[in-house]
Design a protein around this motif. Structure first.
Motif: not given
Length: 332
Positions: A42, A44, A53, A55
């Protein structure tokens, strides 16, 4: 970790992250808790422009959130050229989003399994390379730019990340894969000013076997692990340059950290003695929330009936001194 287990892990990973071109658009859902998302590697981006945000990660899909707690997605944001070396159905690994000079860049690893570039110990090595895509918006679409080859076409490379060094120039830091080299490397290469290609040749920063914490077994003996994975650069408040990266401690996916003695990418890189995350957490990155808190995003994985399940996690970190300190798990 044995080479057989490493190969099995990579094989399962490839099966689990078929490219967006094959899958088509998935059903977008709202209010998804972070721990309900299945995602490896992941990354972000806290976008100041949209106060959102974003991701992404392996698979190349995108999730959006206002508060890091509830997410919407996945959105298809990557557009590749089927006539390029990537082919019609590239697997997408370890995508990262970076905002630089008014544009948004997607650093990702693409694999074309129809092209074999090498055979090592009877193992076929497919065409795999880190590449850069660009968009005017954080939520894409992201399209390849510049040269087709950022890195040598006969190298299997992965997990490219971005850093502007003290000389003010942009660089890609990436791994030359252990499957081909026998001992995975961490390398840097200069990027063009608009990130549309690379300049010159790469430089070796360190080897997987340089790490004192990563370990494996070979012929019944404990040996250094040979996997380099997931580099990400950061600077402490004392301006000490560090790099988190991931390997294995026997069968546990684990993340460590190295620090540059010179304060630049040229190093030399000094490896910390112990990992910085608990076992089974790795491929981390760092970002700052809109209220100024530093967080690490990483994934854990578990085996469910032969299928690897990867779950993103957040950790609160402290960069106020001269080293990265993981404070505690972060719950939005």
């Amino acid at each position: 970790m044995s080479n057989y287990k490493c190969l099995l892990f990579l094989f399962c990973l490839a099966l689990n992250v078929l490219p967006s071109q094959v899958q088509g658009q998935r059903r977008v859902r709202d209010n998804i808790p972070l721990d309900s998302i299945r995602l490896s590697d992941p990354c972000i981006l806290a976008d100041q422009k949209t106060e959102m945000y974003y991701m992404t990660g392996t698979g190349g899909w995108l999730w959006k959130s206002k508060d890091l707690k509830n997410w919407s997605g996945p959105y298809r944001v990557v557009e590749t050229d089927p006539d390029s070396w990537m082919g019609e159905r590239p697997a997408i690994w370890a995508a990262e989003l970076h905002h630089y000079q008014g544009k948004y860049y997607n650093f990702a690893t693409f694999t074309n399994n129809d092209i074999i570039i090498d055979t090592v110990a009877e193992t076929k090595v497919p065409r795999r390379a880190s590449h850069v895509l660009v968009s005017d918006q954080a939520d894409g679409p992201y399209k390849p730019i510049g040269n087709e080859d950022y890195l040598p076409e006969n190298w299997a490379t992965l997990d490219g990340t971005f850093w502007v060094d003290k000389d003010g120039k942009p660089y890609m830091v990436f791994c030359h894969e252990w499957l081909q080299t026998g001992d995975g490397t961490m390398e840097k290469i200069l990027l063009k000013d608009d990130l549309s290609g690379t300049v010159g040749e790469s430089k070796l920063l360190f080897l997987a076997s340089d790490s004192p914490w990563s370990r494996g077994r070979k012929d019944g003996k404990v040996v250094p692990n040979v996997v380099t994975d997931g580099p990400y650069l950061f600077s402490t408040e004392t301006e000490r340059l560090g790099m988190i990266w991931t390997s294995w401690v026997f069968d546990e996916y684990t993340q460590g950290v190295a620090y540059s003695k010179s304060g630049t990418l040229d190093g030399p890189w000094i490896q910390e003695e112990k990992p910085i995350t608990p076992p089974n957490f790795g491929h981390g990155m760092l970002f700052q929330t809109f209220d100024g808190k530093w967080l690490m995003a990483a994934h854990s994985h578990r085996d469910e009936n032969g299928r690897y399940i990867r779950i993103p996690h957040l950790f609160e970190v402290d960069l106020s001194g001269d080293q990265l300190v993981i404070v505690q798990p972060y719950v939005p």
